[in-house]
Scaffold this active site. Structure first.
Site, mmCIF file in Angstrom:
data_model
loop_
_atom_site.group_PDB
_atom_site.id
_atom_site.type_symbol
_atom_site.label_atom_id
_atom_site.label_comp_id
_atom_site.label_asym_id
_atom_site.label_seq_id
_atom_site.Cartn_x
_atom_site.Cartn_y
_atom_site.Cartn_z
ATOM 1 N N THR A 1 0.852 -1.110 -0.172
ATOM 2 C CA THR A 1 -0.311 -0.007 0.104
ATOM 3 C C THR A 1 0.736 1.296 0.077
ATOM 4 O OG1 THR A 1 -1.917 -1.150 0.767
ATOM 5 C CG2 THR A 1 -1.639 1.367 1.378
ATOM 6 N N HIS B 1 -7.416 -11.124 -1.043
ATOM 7 C CA HIS B 1 -6.465 -10.673 0.215
ATOM 8 C C HIS B 1 -7.398 -11.405 1.456
ATOM 9 C CE1 HIS B 1 -4.414 -8.693 3.382
ATOM 10 N NE2 HIS B 1 -4.450 -7.599 2.654
ATOM 11 N N ASN C 1 -4.043 -10.220 7.083
ATOM 12 C CA ASN C 1 -3.634 -9.242 7.885
ATOM 13 C C ASN C 1 -4.843 -8.264 8.381
ATOM 14 O OD1 ASN C 1 -1.007 -9.398 7.008
ATOM 15 N ND2 ASN C 1 -0.812 -8.027 5.431
ATOM 16 N N TYR D 1 -7.916 -7.907 7.835
ATOM 17 C CA TYR D 1 -9.160 -7.491 7.107
ATOM 18 C C TYR D 1 -10.285 -8.246 7.063
ATOM 19 C CZ TYR D 1 -5.458 -3.982 6.194
ATOM 20 O OH TYR D 1 -4.522 -3.005 6.563
ATOM 21 N N ASN E 1 -3.706 -5.175 12.826
ATOM 22 C CA ASN E 1 -5.102 -4.674 12.821
ATOM 23 C C ASN E 1 -5.670 -5.199 13.884
ATOM 24 O OD1 ASN E 1 -4.889 -2.346 10.609
ATOM 25 N ND2 ASN E 1 -4.596 -4.437 9.151
HETATM 26 C C1 LIG Z 1 -3.000 -3.811 2.625
HETATM 27 C C2 LIG Z 1 -2.434 -3.682 3.732
HETATM 28 C C3 LIG Z 1 -1.930 -4.832 4.449
HETATM 29 O O1 LIG Z 1 -2.188 -5.902 3.558
HETATM 30 O O2 LIG Z 1 -1.349 -4.894 5.404
HETATM 31 C C4 LIG Z 1 -1.813 -2.286 4.135
HETATM 32 C C5 LIG Z 1 -2.584 -1.310 4.323
HETATM 33 C C6 LIG Z 1 -2.183 -0.115 4.919
HETATM 34 C C7 LIG Z 1 -0.973 0.030 5.168
HETATM 35 C C8 LIG Z 1 0.052 -0.777 4.997
HETATM 36 C C9 LIG Z 1 -0.349 -2.123 4.544
#
Ligand SMILES: C=C(C(=O)O)c1ccccc1
Length: 371
Positions: free
Chosen positions: A25, A179, A182, A184, A239
């Site tokens: 990103t 994806h 991480n 999400y 996250n």
């Molecule tokens: C898409 C990201 C991920 O997979 O960690 C991401 C998003 C924001 C900052 C860093 C990485």
């Protein structure tokens, strides 16, 4: 002995080497639309065996940060087409990482200022990057999410399917990476720390993996397993994600993914961007067992490993059969010609973390290549 420079066929993807540009990103897509700078940035790195694009939102609801790209509007798809055409002109291969952030978002980024969505109404203890009305960027707490109704899930599955089709047909990508890592949306459903549902999408491992597998089924059904990869991060705390028993969960997921004929499985080892030996639960995660669960169930996808690999670690992993390919993030930010540098044993440029996120050409397309 297999080396990083040997070609490999991953599903339908014929790759020139085993060196993958990890999804990164960069927050340089105003209005969720990649700019001409992105054309230069990705083309500079087209000697990678495979480029995985930065996370690209399947809908505005799936958007979690300012200035990340999308795959849901014509201008976004047209902008991505310029990128993929240029990468292909250089002989490169590039897949789109299709992304829904779930709860890792902010009301200011959501349609109509709505709450972000998630498997459960549990606010992430993390921050996201937004740009305020005065154009000032900054990190803010993510907003409290609302729990998705089960009746809403088929529509999100359709969003993934539509994005995968558009990525191939409109944007010209060679495939997609789902994806599911991480912390999400798809990872939020899988992991017990974020999924407190009591319906058929919560509780047991089978139930928590259900939504992921519905998405995989739809995407593979639309574009074929040979053009579909998936990214997983069994133990990352990114996250505010967590699960007390990652091994049975991800070994189960591996077994259920096996029949789909995926092009690749991309595994973040440890803490994304942090220590590779980081783990959750009462024992270290066994990556060999995870890979074996996939292979033993008939999984044929190429195995990509990621997170903090050096050239030497990568060469060992490939030579010893622990991985088929290795993905590099920060090294590719700072070294557009990373493949050549590895081949020549050349010194690597150091990445400038101050310009990782946001901004323009500086720290994006101005890293020097070898003379
Ligand atoms: C898409 C990201 C991920 O997979 O960690 C991401 C998003 C924001 C900052 C860093 C990485």
């Amino acid at each position: 002995m297999t080396t990083l420079f040997d070609p490999i066929k991953a599903g339908d993807l014929q790759l020139a080497n085993r060196i993958v540009m990890a999804p990164l990103t960069r927050n340089r897509s105003p209005n969720a639309t990649p700019t001409e700078l992105a054309v230069t940035y990705y083309t500079q790195r087209a000697t990678a065996g495979l480029i995985v694009s930065e996370g690209t939102a399947i809908t505005q609801q799936g958007q979690g940060y300012a200035d990340v790209p999308g795959l849901y509007a014509p201008e976004q798809l047209a902008a991505w087409r310029k990128v993929t055409d240029a990468v292909h002109a250089e002989g490169g291969k590039v897949v789109a990482q299709i992304w829904h952030v779930g709860r890792v978002s902010h009301t200011s980024l959501q349609p109509g200022g709505a709450a972000p969505v998630a498997p459960s109404a549990i606010q992430a203890k993390t921050k996201t990057y937004i740009i305020d009305a005065d154009g000032n960027g900054g990190f803010v707490d993510t907003s409290e999410p609302r729990a998705l109704e089960a009746s809403e899930l088929p529509s999100i599955v359709e969003d993934y399917r539509r994005a995968a089709r558009a990525a191939i047909d409109e944007a010209g990508f060679d495939g997609v990476e789902i994806h599911a890592a991480n912390g999400y949306l798809l990872d939020q459903f899988m992991r017990a720390g974020t999924n407190h549902r009591t319906d058929e999408y919560g509780g047991s491992i089978e139930n928590r993996a259900r939504f992921l597998l519905e998405v995989v089924d739809a995407v593979v059904g639309e574009i074929g397993g040979g053009r579909t990869g998936i990214r997983l991060s069994p133990v990352t705390p990114s996250n505010d994600a967590s699960d007390p028993e990652p091994q049975p969960l991800f070994d189960y997921v591996a077994g259920k993914l096996a029949p789909y004929g995926l092009a690749f499985v991309h595994v973040v080892e440890g803490h994304t961007g942090g220590p590779r030996d980081y783990s959750q639960g009462d024992k270290p995660f066994d990556y060999a067992a995870f890979k074996a669960a996939y292979r033993d169930a008939g999984g044929i996808g190429a195995w990509i490993v990621n997170n903090g690999y050096t050239q030497e670690l990568a060469e060992d992993a490939v030579a010893e059969g622990r991985a088929d390919l290795v993905a590099f993030g920060k090294p590719f930010i700072a070294n557009p010609d990373l493949v050549q540098r590895f081949k020549e044993g050349a010194e690597l440029n150091a990445p400038d973390s101050a310009s990782f996120y946001g901004g323009g050409a500086t720290g994006y397309i101005d890293y020097p290549a070898l003379v």
